[in-house]
Design an enzyme around this catalytic site. Structure first.
Site, PDB file in Angstrom:
ATOM      1  N   HIS A 105       0.839  -1.209   0.000  1.00  0.00           N
ATOM      2  CA  HIS A 105       0.000   0.000   0.000  1.00  0.00           C
ATOM      3  C   HIS A 105       0.874   1.259   0.000  1.00  0.00           C
ATOM      4  CE1 HIS A 105      -2.756  -2.923   2.182  1.00  0.00           C
ATOM      5  NE2 HIS A 105      -3.519  -2.520   1.186  1.00  0.00           N
TER       6      HIS A 105
ATOM      7  N   GLN B 219      -9.491  -7.527 -10.241  1.00  0.00           N
ATOM      8  CA  GLN B 219     -10.114  -6.294  -9.728  1.00  0.00           C
ATOM      9  C   GLN B 219      -9.664  -5.090 -10.568  1.00  0.00           C
ATOM     10  OE1 GLN B 219     -10.614  -5.095  -5.443  1.00  0.00           O
ATOM     11  NE2 GLN B 219      -8.717  -4.018  -5.791  1.00  0.00           N
TER      12      GLN B 219
ATOM     13  N   SER C 235       0.159  -9.096   1.368  1.00  0.00           N
ATOM     14  CA  SER C 235      -1.297  -9.062   1.504  1.00  0.00           C
ATOM     15  C   SER C 235      -1.633  -8.960   2.976  1.00  0.00           C
ATOM     16  CB  SER C 235      -1.892 -10.357   0.941  1.00  0.00           C
ATOM     17  OG  SER C 235      -3.209 -10.534   1.419  1.00  0.00           O
TER      18      SER C 235
ATOM     19  N   LYS D 101      -1.643  -7.246  -7.709  1.00  0.00           N
ATOM     20  CA  LYS D 101      -1.916  -8.527  -7.056  1.00  0.00           C
ATOM     21  C   LYS D 101      -3.386  -8.898  -7.253  1.00  0.00           C
ATOM     22  CE  LYS D 101      -2.694  -9.260  -2.661  1.00  0.00           C
ATOM     23  NZ  LYS D 101      -3.904 -10.086  -2.584  1.00  0.00           N
TER      24      LYS D 101
HETATM   25  O1  PAF Z   1      -8.336  -4.000  -2.999  1.00  0.00           O
HETATM   26  C1  PAF Z   1      -8.944  -3.592  -1.982  1.00  0.00           C
HETATM   27  O2  PAF Z   1      -8.396  -3.386  -0.911  1.00  0.00           O
HETATM   28  C2  PAF Z   1     -10.446  -3.364  -2.073  1.00  0.00           C
HETATM   29  O3  PAF Z   1     -11.046  -4.292  -2.909  1.00  0.00           O
HETATM   30  C3  PAF Z   1     -10.809  -1.930  -2.491  1.00  0.00           C
HETATM   31  C4  PAF Z   1     -10.328  -1.607  -3.878  1.00  0.00           C
HETATM   32  C5  PAF Z   1     -10.230  -0.951  -1.486  1.00  0.00           C
HETATM   33  C6  PAF Z   1     -12.337  -1.768  -2.473  1.00  0.00           C
HETATM   34  O4  PAF Z   1     -12.869  -2.036  -1.231  1.00  0.00           O
END
Ligand code: PAF
Length: 283
Positions: A37, A155, A187, A151
Site C-alpha cells: 500500500h 479487480q 497481503s 496482485k
Molecule cells: O483491494 C482492496 O483493498 C479493495 O477491494 C478496495 C479496492 C479498497 C475496495 O474495497
C-alpha cells in the site's frame, strides 16, 4: 494529515483543491496497511499534488461473513504509517456513513464474463461490491489518478472496464505487486498465516515463476495441470483455481496463439487462509 470520516466533510476538504486545478491521487484500501500500500501512496505523491487514502472494510464485497469478521483491522497503526509516508488526507468512514440504513447504491454495470470467471465464480457478488464502493469513493473524492495493485489483477481489470463504461474522468493506474523477500505477494491476509504456513507460502510464487519460464513451450492444459499438482504436493495447500487467461478480457486461453498476451492467475487456500497471486506471461 487530515483525518475525515464523514462524506460531506471529505467533499468540502477536496473542493478547494479541485478549484485550484490540483491533481488528486487516490489509494483505496481496506486497511491493515503494508509496504504494498505504501508504494502506492509514494507513487501517488510523485504523480499528484494531493494524495488521499481511504480505509474502509467494505462489507458488501465479502461473500463469506467469516472472512469479513476475521479481516485484520488496525486503524491507529495505519494512520501513523500514512502520515509518515506523506499522505495528505485519510478518509475512513463507518459502514453506516457509506450505506445508510444498510442500503447500497444500485450497480447495473454489465461486465460480460470479466466479473464472472475466477474470483467472480468463487466469490459470488464480490466484484459487484467492489464496483459499488469504488464508484462511490470516486464520487466523493474526485481523483485524477487512482492506484491499484496488480496482485488483485482481476479487480484492476474490472475497475478499468467500469471507468471506460461510465466514462469516468480518472486514470486507473495498475502498480506492480510488492513481494516479501521469499516472493510471497504482500497481503493483509498474510498476517493470518501460522508460522509454519508462512514458511511454505513462497511455493505459490515459485510455481507461477516456473509457469512463466515454461511458457508457450508447453501446452496450456499441461501447464495448468502441472501447476495444480506442484502446489498441492504439500497437503496444506488447496488450489481453488489456476488459470491462464488473456490479459485484458481474462478469457481462459486454451492454445497459445501468436503474440498472446497472457496472465497466469491462481487462488490457493493455505490452511484456512485464501491467497491470490498472478504473473504476466510473455511481456
Ligand atoms: O483491494 C482492496 O483493498 C479493495 O477491494 C478496495 C479496492 C479498497 C475496495 O474495497
Amino acid at each position: 494529515m487530515k483525518e475525515i470520516s464523514k462524506i460531506k466533510e471529505a467533499k468540502l476538504w477536496i473542493k478547494p483543491h479541485l478549484k485550484k486545478g490540483l491533481r488528486i491521487g487516490f489509494v483505496p484500501t481496506m486497511g491493515a496497511l503494508h509496504e504494498g500500500h505504501l508504494r502506492l501512496i509514494r507513487q501517488s505523491k510523485q504523480e499528484n499534488d494531493i494524495t488521499v487514502c481511504s480505509i474502509f472494510v467494505n462489507p458488501v464485497q465479502f461473500n463469506n461473513p467469516d472472512d469479513l469478521a476475521k479481516y485484520p483491522r488496525n486503524i491507529v497503526q495505519d494512520a501513523r504509517m500514512l502520515k509518515s509516508n506523506g499522505c495528505d488526507m485519510l478518509f475512513s468512514p463507518e459502514v453506516e456513513e457509506m450505506y445508510p440504513d444498510g442500503k447500497t447504491p444500485n450497480n447495473d454495470i454489465e461486465f460480460g464474463m470479466l466479473d464472472k470467471v475466477m474470483e467472480g465464480k468463487f466469490r459470488p457478488g464480490h466484484f459487484k461490491g467492489v464496483v459499488i464502493v469504488v464508484r462511490k469513493l470516486f464520487d466523493i473524492l474526485s481523483p485524477s489518478n487512482a492506484y491499484f495493485g496488480k496482485k488483485d489483477y482481476q479487480q484492476l481489470m474490472v475497475i478499468t472496464r467500469m471507468k471506460e463504461i461510465l466514462g469516468l474522468p480518472v486514470n486507473i493506474i495498475g502498480c506492480e505487486t510488492v513481494r516479501e523477500d521469499d516472493g510471497l505477494a504482500m497481503s493483509s491476509r498474510n498476517l493470518r498465516l501460522t508460522i509454519g504456513e508462512r514458511q511454505v507460502a513462497r511455493r505459490i510464487f515459485e510455481v507461477l515463476c516456473k509457469v512463466r519460464e515454461k511458457g508457450s513451450k508447453t501446452p496450456v492444459w499441461e501447464l495448468k495441470e502441472w501447476a495444480n499438482k506442484k502446489i498441492q504436493e504439500d497437503s496444506r495447500f488447496r488450489v481453488e483455481y489456476f488459470e491462464i487467461a488473456e490479459r485484458e478480457t481474462l478469457m481462459p486461453i486454451e492454445n497459445w496463439g501468436q503474440k498472446t498476451q497472457a496472465v497466469a492467475l491462481t487462488a490457493v487456500y493455505l490452511g484456512d487462509v485464501r491467497l491470490i497471486d498472478n504473473v504476466e506471461l510473455f511481456s
